[in-house]
Motif scaffolding. Sequence first.
Motif: not given
Length: 355
Positions: A135-138, A227, A230, A261-263, A279, A289-291, A295
Amino acid sequence: MRENEGSRDEVSNVVKHTATSVVTIERFIIEEERNHPEATGELSGILYDLALAAKMIANKVRSAGLADILGATENENVQGEVQQKLDVLANEIIIKAMDHGGRLCAMASEEEPDIIQIPENFKCGKYCLLFDPLDGSSNIDVNVPVGTIFSVVRKITRGRHGEMEDILQPGRRQVAAGYVIYGSSTMMVYTTGQGVHGFTLDPSIGEFLLSHPNIRIPETGRYLSVNDSYEELWDDNVRTIMRKYKGLDGTSKALSTRYVGSLVADFHRNLLGGGIFAYPANRKTPRGKLRLLYEANPLGFIVEQAGGAASDGAQRILDVLPTELHQRTPLFIGSKHEVEIAKRVLGGAPELVGA
Ligand code: FDP
Protein backbone atom coordinates in the motif's frame (compact mmCIF):
# COMPACT_ATOMS: atom_id res chain seq x y z
CA MET A 1 9.61 -20.12 32.93
CA ARG A 2 12.13 -17.64 34.31
CA GLU A 3 10.89 -15.38 37.07
CA ASN A 4 11.27 -12.11 35.16
CA GLU A 5 9.54 -13.50 32.09
CA GLY A 6 6.05 -13.09 33.48
CA SER A 7 3.60 -15.36 35.20
CA ARG A 8 0.50 -17.18 34.08
CA ASP A 9 -2.72 -15.95 35.58
CA GLU A 10 -4.32 -19.25 36.56
CA VAL A 11 -7.85 -17.92 36.42
CA SER A 12 -7.93 -16.10 33.09
CA ASN A 13 -5.23 -18.19 31.40
CA VAL A 14 -3.59 -15.00 30.15
CA VAL A 15 0.18 -14.68 30.19
CA LYS A 16 1.42 -11.38 31.57
CA HIS A 17 4.67 -10.10 30.18
CA THR A 18 7.01 -7.71 31.88
CA ALA A 19 8.70 -4.83 30.08
CA THR A 20 11.87 -6.90 29.80
CA SER A 21 10.30 -10.10 28.46
CA VAL A 22 11.52 -11.14 25.03
CA VAL A 23 8.38 -12.29 23.29
CA THR A 24 8.62 -13.36 19.67
CA ILE A 25 5.55 -13.11 17.48
CA GLU A 26 5.47 -16.91 17.37
CA ARG A 27 5.38 -17.23 21.15
CA PHE A 28 2.70 -14.55 21.37
CA ILE A 29 0.51 -16.26 18.77
CA ILE A 30 0.84 -19.61 20.60
CA GLU A 31 -0.10 -17.98 23.90
CA GLU A 32 -3.12 -16.29 22.32
CA GLU A 33 -4.19 -19.61 20.82
CA ARG A 34 -4.14 -21.22 24.28
CA ASN A 35 -6.97 -18.89 25.26
CA HIS A 36 -9.09 -20.77 22.73
CA PRO A 37 -9.09 -24.47 23.58
CA GLU A 38 -11.20 -25.14 20.46
CA ALA A 39 -8.56 -23.59 18.15
CA THR A 40 -7.02 -25.92 15.56
CA GLY A 41 -3.90 -23.81 15.07
CA GLU A 42 -4.84 -22.94 11.50
CA LEU A 43 -5.27 -19.23 12.14
CA SER A 44 -1.98 -19.20 14.04
CA GLY A 45 -0.35 -20.85 11.03
CA ILE A 46 -1.70 -18.11 8.74
CA LEU A 47 -0.25 -15.44 11.01
CA TYR A 48 3.22 -17.09 11.12
CA ASP A 49 3.25 -17.41 7.36
CA LEU A 50 2.25 -13.75 7.00
CA ALA A 51 5.06 -12.75 9.36
CA LEU A 52 7.48 -14.69 7.16
CA ALA A 53 6.12 -13.01 4.01
CA ALA A 54 6.47 -9.64 5.76
CA LYS A 55 10.14 -10.31 6.49
CA MET A 56 10.74 -11.22 2.86
CA ILE A 57 8.98 -8.08 1.62
CA ALA A 58 10.83 -5.94 4.19
CA ASN A 59 14.06 -7.27 2.80
CA LYS A 60 13.07 -6.32 -0.76
CA VAL A 61 11.85 -2.87 0.32
CA ARG A 62 15.08 -2.21 2.17
CA SER A 63 17.28 -3.17 -0.73
CA ALA A 64 15.06 -1.74 -3.45
CA GLY A 65 17.27 1.24 -4.29
CA LEU A 66 20.40 -0.90 -4.32
CA ALA A 67 18.94 -3.59 -6.49
CA ASP A 68 17.84 -1.04 -9.07
CA ILE A 69 14.29 -2.30 -9.05
CA LEU A 70 12.56 1.00 -8.44
CA GLY A 71 10.18 2.48 -10.97
CA ALA A 72 7.06 1.47 -12.78
CA THR A 73 6.52 -1.64 -14.86
CA GLU A 74 4.58 -1.35 -18.08
CA ASN A 75 1.60 -3.18 -16.59
CA GLU A 76 -1.37 -1.44 -15.08
CA ASN A 77 -3.24 -3.07 -12.22
CA VAL A 78 -6.99 -3.61 -12.12
CA GLN A 79 -7.54 -0.17 -10.61
CA GLY A 80 -5.93 1.43 -13.69
CA GLU A 81 -2.88 2.52 -11.71
CA VAL A 82 0.67 1.90 -12.80
CA GLN A 83 2.06 -1.05 -10.85
CA GLN A 84 5.44 -0.55 -9.27
CA LYS A 85 7.88 -3.43 -9.47
CA LEU A 86 7.83 -3.88 -5.72
CA ASP A 87 4.03 -4.28 -5.78
CA VAL A 88 4.43 -7.17 -8.16
CA LEU A 89 7.13 -8.75 -6.01
CA ALA A 90 5.18 -8.28 -2.77
CA ASN A 91 2.08 -9.77 -4.37
CA GLU A 92 4.02 -12.83 -5.52
CA ILE A 93 5.76 -13.25 -2.18
CA ILE A 94 2.47 -13.32 -0.29
CA ILE A 95 0.78 -15.71 -2.71
CA LYS A 96 3.75 -18.10 -2.62
CA ALA A 97 4.07 -17.92 1.15
CA MET A 98 0.38 -18.59 1.68
CA ASP A 99 -0.95 -20.94 -1.01
CA HIS A 100 0.42 -24.28 0.19
CA GLY A 101 -0.20 -24.29 3.97
CA GLY A 102 -3.57 -26.05 3.73
CA ARG A 103 -5.24 -23.32 5.76
CA LEU A 104 -6.67 -21.12 3.01
CA CYS A 105 -9.37 -21.88 0.47
CA ALA A 106 -8.91 -18.66 -1.55
CA MET A 107 -7.18 -15.31 -1.59
CA ALA A 108 -7.96 -11.88 -3.01
CA SER A 109 -5.36 -9.24 -3.67
CA GLU A 110 -5.69 -5.59 -4.55
CA GLU A 111 -3.29 -6.32 -7.41
CA GLU A 112 -5.30 -9.18 -8.95
CA PRO A 113 -8.53 -8.85 -10.97
CA ASP A 114 -10.11 -12.07 -9.67
CA ILE A 115 -10.08 -14.39 -6.69
CA ILE A 116 -6.81 -16.32 -6.37
CA GLN A 117 -7.55 -20.03 -6.11
CA ILE A 118 -5.42 -22.50 -4.17
CA PRO A 119 -3.59 -24.75 -6.67
CA GLU A 120 -5.12 -28.23 -7.08
CA ASN A 121 -2.07 -29.99 -5.67
CA PHE A 122 -2.44 -28.23 -2.30
CA LYS A 123 -4.97 -28.85 0.44
CA CYS A 124 -7.74 -26.25 0.91
CA GLY A 125 -8.50 -24.92 4.39
CA LYS A 126 -11.30 -23.01 6.03
CA TYR A 127 -10.04 -19.41 5.76
CA CYS A 128 -9.77 -16.72 3.06
CA LEU A 129 -6.98 -14.16 2.99
CA LEU A 130 -7.53 -10.69 1.52
CA PHE A 131 -4.58 -8.36 1.14
CA ASP A 132 -3.05 -5.22 -0.25
CA PRO A 133 0.52 -6.36 -0.85
CA LEU A 134 2.16 -2.93 -0.95
CA ASP A 135 0.00 0.00 0.00
CA GLY A 136 1.16 3.55 -0.74
CA SER A 137 3.11 2.36 -3.74
CA SER A 138 3.34 5.82 -5.30
CA ASN A 139 5.74 6.56 -2.41
CA ILE A 140 8.19 3.78 -3.22
CA ASP A 141 10.39 5.85 -5.50
CA VAL A 142 10.94 8.49 -2.84
CA ASN A 143 11.82 6.22 0.08
CA VAL A 144 8.70 6.97 2.10
CA PRO A 145 7.17 4.21 4.29
CA VAL A 146 4.86 1.76 2.58
CA GLY A 147 2.90 -1.14 4.03
CA THR A 148 1.11 -4.45 3.61
CA ILE A 149 -2.47 -4.83 4.88
CA PHE A 150 -4.29 -8.13 5.42
CA SER A 151 -7.63 -9.50 6.51
CA VAL A 152 -8.74 -13.06 7.29
CA VAL A 153 -12.33 -14.33 7.11
CA ARG A 154 -13.78 -17.80 7.61
CA LYS A 155 -15.13 -19.72 4.62
CA ILE A 156 -18.94 -19.85 4.57
CA THR A 157 -19.65 -21.88 1.44
CA ARG A 158 -19.53 -25.67 1.42
CA GLY A 159 -17.34 -26.59 -1.56
CA ARG A 160 -13.61 -27.29 -1.52
CA HIS A 161 -12.58 -23.96 -3.05
CA GLY A 162 -13.40 -20.51 -1.80
CA GLU A 163 -16.01 -18.55 -3.73
CA MET A 164 -16.89 -14.90 -4.22
CA GLU A 165 -19.43 -15.24 -1.41
CA ASP A 166 -16.63 -16.18 0.99
CA ILE A 167 -14.60 -13.13 0.04
CA LEU A 168 -17.48 -10.62 0.02
CA GLN A 169 -18.26 -10.76 3.73
CA PRO A 170 -18.82 -7.68 5.87
CA GLY A 171 -15.82 -6.57 7.91
CA ARG A 172 -17.44 -7.50 11.22
CA ARG A 173 -16.89 -11.16 10.26
CA GLN A 174 -13.11 -10.82 10.12
CA VAL A 175 -11.29 -13.20 12.43
CA ALA A 176 -7.93 -11.48 12.07
CA ALA A 177 -6.53 -8.36 10.45
CA GLY A 178 -3.24 -6.57 10.46
CA TYR A 179 -0.67 -4.52 8.69
CA VAL A 180 3.05 -4.32 8.27
CA ILE A 181 4.75 -0.95 8.04
CA TYR A 182 8.10 -0.79 6.30
CA GLY A 183 9.40 2.37 7.94
CA SER A 184 12.49 3.35 9.91
CA SER A 185 11.89 -0.08 11.42
CA THR A 186 9.55 -2.80 10.20
CA MET A 187 6.53 -3.43 12.40
CA MET A 188 3.70 -5.92 12.20
CA VAL A 189 0.51 -4.94 14.01
CA TYR A 190 -2.42 -7.33 14.20
CA THR A 191 -5.60 -8.28 15.98
CA THR A 192 -7.52 -11.52 16.30
CA GLY A 193 -10.24 -9.78 18.27
CA GLN A 194 -8.24 -9.85 21.52
CA GLY A 195 -6.80 -6.35 21.37
CA VAL A 196 -4.19 -4.94 19.05
CA HIS A 197 -0.54 -5.89 19.39
CA GLY A 198 2.54 -4.56 17.64
CA PHE A 199 5.83 -6.35 16.93
CA THR A 200 9.05 -4.75 15.74
CA LEU A 201 11.40 -6.66 13.50
CA ASP A 202 14.84 -7.09 15.02
CA PRO A 203 16.90 -7.37 11.82
CA SER A 204 19.90 -8.83 13.64
CA ILE A 205 17.99 -11.99 14.57
CA GLY A 206 15.23 -11.84 11.93
CA GLU A 207 12.44 -12.02 14.51
CA PHE A 208 9.39 -9.84 15.19
CA LEU A 209 9.48 -9.01 18.92
CA LEU A 210 6.54 -7.76 20.95
CA SER A 211 7.13 -4.02 21.33
CA HIS A 212 3.60 -2.55 21.56
CA PRO A 213 1.27 -4.84 23.56
CA ASN A 214 -2.38 -3.90 23.76
CA ILE A 215 -2.35 -0.68 21.72
CA ARG A 216 -5.11 1.80 22.61
CA ILE A 217 -5.89 4.80 20.44
CA PRO A 218 -6.57 8.03 22.37
CA GLU A 219 -10.31 8.91 22.46
CA THR A 220 -9.58 12.38 21.09
CA GLY A 221 -7.15 12.96 18.28
CA ARG A 222 -3.99 15.04 17.88
CA TYR A 223 -3.48 14.60 14.15
CA LEU A 224 -5.47 15.17 10.99
CA SER A 225 -4.44 13.21 7.90
CA VAL A 226 -6.24 14.31 4.77
CA ASN A 227 -5.25 15.33 1.25
CA ASP A 228 -6.35 18.96 1.30
CA SER A 229 -5.76 19.44 -2.40
CA TYR A 230 -9.21 17.92 -2.98
CA GLU A 231 -10.93 20.78 -1.16
CA GLU A 232 -12.27 22.15 -4.45
CA LEU A 233 -13.93 18.79 -5.13
CA TRP A 234 -15.45 18.31 -1.69
CA ASP A 235 -19.05 18.90 -0.85
CA ASP A 236 -19.91 21.63 1.69
CA ASN A 237 -20.44 19.03 4.41
CA VAL A 238 -16.92 17.68 4.04
CA ARG A 239 -15.59 21.24 4.12
CA THR A 240 -17.54 21.77 7.36
CA ILE A 241 -15.95 18.67 8.88
CA MET A 242 -12.47 19.83 7.92
CA ARG A 243 -13.09 23.30 9.38
CA LYS A 244 -14.06 21.62 12.64
CA TYR A 245 -10.94 19.43 12.62
CA LYS A 246 -8.82 22.50 12.00
CA GLY A 247 -10.50 24.41 14.82
CA LEU A 248 -11.73 27.07 12.37
CA ASP A 249 -15.35 27.09 13.50
CA GLY A 250 -14.49 27.72 17.14
CA THR A 251 -16.09 24.49 18.40
CA SER A 252 -12.91 22.51 19.00
CA LYS A 253 -9.15 22.69 19.25
CA ALA A 254 -7.20 22.47 15.98
CA LEU A 255 -5.70 19.13 15.08
CA SER A 256 -2.19 19.13 13.71
CA THR A 257 -2.04 18.19 10.01
CA ARG A 258 0.15 15.23 8.98
CA TYR A 259 -0.29 13.54 5.59
CA VAL A 260 2.25 11.04 4.31
CA GLY A 261 0.01 9.72 1.54
CA SER A 262 0.72 6.12 2.57
CA LEU A 263 -2.39 4.92 4.34
CA VAL A 264 -0.49 2.49 6.58
CA ALA A 265 1.97 5.18 7.68
CA ASP A 266 -0.76 7.75 8.36
CA PHE A 267 -2.95 5.20 10.13
CA HIS A 268 -0.08 3.89 12.27
CA ARG A 269 0.88 7.35 13.50
CA ASN A 270 -2.72 8.17 14.37
CA LEU A 271 -3.26 4.80 16.06
CA LEU A 272 -0.36 5.45 18.42
CA GLY A 273 -0.79 9.21 18.90
CA GLY A 274 -4.51 9.76 18.32
CA GLY A 275 -6.05 11.36 15.27
CA ILE A 276 -8.14 10.89 12.20
CA PHE A 277 -7.35 9.75 8.68
CA ALA A 278 -9.99 10.98 6.23
CA TYR A 279 -10.40 10.13 2.58
CA PRO A 280 -13.90 11.45 1.89
CA ALA A 281 -15.89 11.13 -1.30
CA ASN A 282 -15.32 13.95 -3.76
CA ARG A 283 -16.71 15.00 -7.14
CA LYS A 284 -14.09 12.98 -9.03
CA THR A 285 -14.25 9.91 -6.78
CA PRO A 286 -17.88 9.89 -5.57
CA ARG A 287 -17.37 6.52 -3.85
CA GLY A 288 -14.01 7.46 -2.33
CA LYS A 289 -10.66 6.01 -3.31
CA LEU A 290 -9.73 3.42 -0.72
CA ARG A 291 -10.70 -0.23 -1.04
CA LEU A 292 -13.22 -1.64 1.37
CA LEU A 293 -11.88 -5.19 1.47
CA TYR A 294 -8.14 -4.60 1.47
CA GLU A 295 -7.82 -1.33 3.35
CA ALA A 296 -10.92 -0.04 5.18
CA ASN A 297 -12.10 -3.36 6.66
CA PRO A 298 -8.82 -4.60 8.11
CA LEU A 299 -7.88 -1.19 9.49
CA GLY A 300 -11.48 -0.78 10.72
CA PHE A 301 -11.22 -4.01 12.72
CA ILE A 302 -7.87 -2.92 14.18
CA VAL A 303 -9.03 0.58 15.11
CA GLU A 304 -12.18 -0.73 16.83
CA GLN A 305 -10.12 -3.27 18.77
CA ALA A 306 -7.90 -0.39 19.88
CA GLY A 307 -10.90 1.66 21.07
CA GLY A 308 -11.35 3.85 17.98
CA ALA A 309 -13.88 3.93 15.14
CA ALA A 310 -14.19 3.72 11.36
CA SER A 311 -17.06 5.00 9.26
CA ASP A 312 -17.85 5.81 5.65
CA GLY A 313 -19.82 8.78 6.99
CA ALA A 314 -23.13 6.96 6.80
CA GLN A 315 -22.39 3.71 8.57
CA ARG A 316 -19.80 1.75 10.49
CA ILE A 317 -17.24 0.42 7.99
CA LEU A 318 -17.46 -3.11 9.44
CA ASP A 319 -21.20 -3.21 8.67
CA VAL A 320 -20.90 -2.33 4.97
CA LEU A 321 -22.01 -5.26 2.82
CA PRO A 322 -19.45 -5.68 0.03
CA THR A 323 -20.80 -6.26 -3.46
CA GLU A 324 -17.60 -6.14 -5.51
CA LEU A 325 -14.07 -7.40 -5.07
CA HIS A 326 -12.44 -4.02 -5.60
CA GLN A 327 -15.16 -1.87 -4.08
CA ARG A 328 -14.09 1.59 -2.93
CA THR A 329 -15.36 3.48 0.06
CA PRO A 330 -15.12 6.90 1.66
CA LEU A 331 -13.25 6.54 4.94
CA PHE A 332 -13.05 8.35 8.28
CA ILE A 333 -10.92 6.31 10.65
CA GLY A 334 -9.20 6.96 13.95
CA SER A 335 -10.05 8.41 17.35
CA LYS A 336 -13.73 8.07 18.30
CA HIS A 337 -14.33 11.76 18.91
CA GLU A 338 -13.20 12.83 15.42
CA VAL A 339 -15.04 10.00 13.65
CA GLU A 340 -18.20 11.06 15.51
CA ILE A 341 -17.83 14.60 14.13
CA ALA A 342 -17.78 13.26 10.55
CA LYS A 343 -20.77 11.02 11.23
CA ARG A 344 -22.80 13.85 12.74
CA VAL A 345 -22.16 16.23 9.84
CA LEU A 346 -22.57 13.65 7.08
CA GLY A 347 -25.57 12.05 8.71
CA GLY A 348 -27.68 14.67 6.98
CA ALA A 349 -26.19 14.06 3.54
CA PRO A 350 -26.15 10.36 2.73
CA GLU A 351 -25.84 10.96 -1.04
CA LEU A 352 -22.40 12.40 -0.46
CA VAL A 353 -20.92 9.21 0.90
CA GLY A 354 -21.85 7.12 -2.12
CA ALA A 355 -23.52 4.43 -0.06
P1 FDP B 1 -1.27 4.86 -3.32
O1 FDP B 1 -2.20 5.43 -4.34
O2 FDP B 1 0.11 5.48 -3.34
O3 FDP B 1 -1.19 3.35 -3.34
O4 FDP B 1 -4.77 3.32 -1.32
C1 FDP B 1 -3.79 3.88 -2.01
C2 FDP B 1 -3.14 5.11 -1.41
O5 FDP B 1 -1.84 5.24 -1.87
C3 FDP B 1 -3.09 5.17 0.12
O6 FDP B 1 -2.03 4.44 0.68
C4 FDP B 1 -2.97 6.64 0.39
O7 FDP B 1 -3.42 7.01 1.67
C5 FDP B 1 -3.84 7.25 -0.70
O8 FDP B 1 -3.89 6.27 -1.74
C6 FDP B 1 -3.26 8.51 -1.24
O9 FDP B 1 -4.14 9.06 -2.19
P2 FDP B 1 -4.00 10.57 -2.71
O10 FDP B 1 -2.72 10.62 -3.49
O11 FDP B 1 -5.19 10.80 -3.54
O12 FDP B 1 -3.95 11.46 -1.50
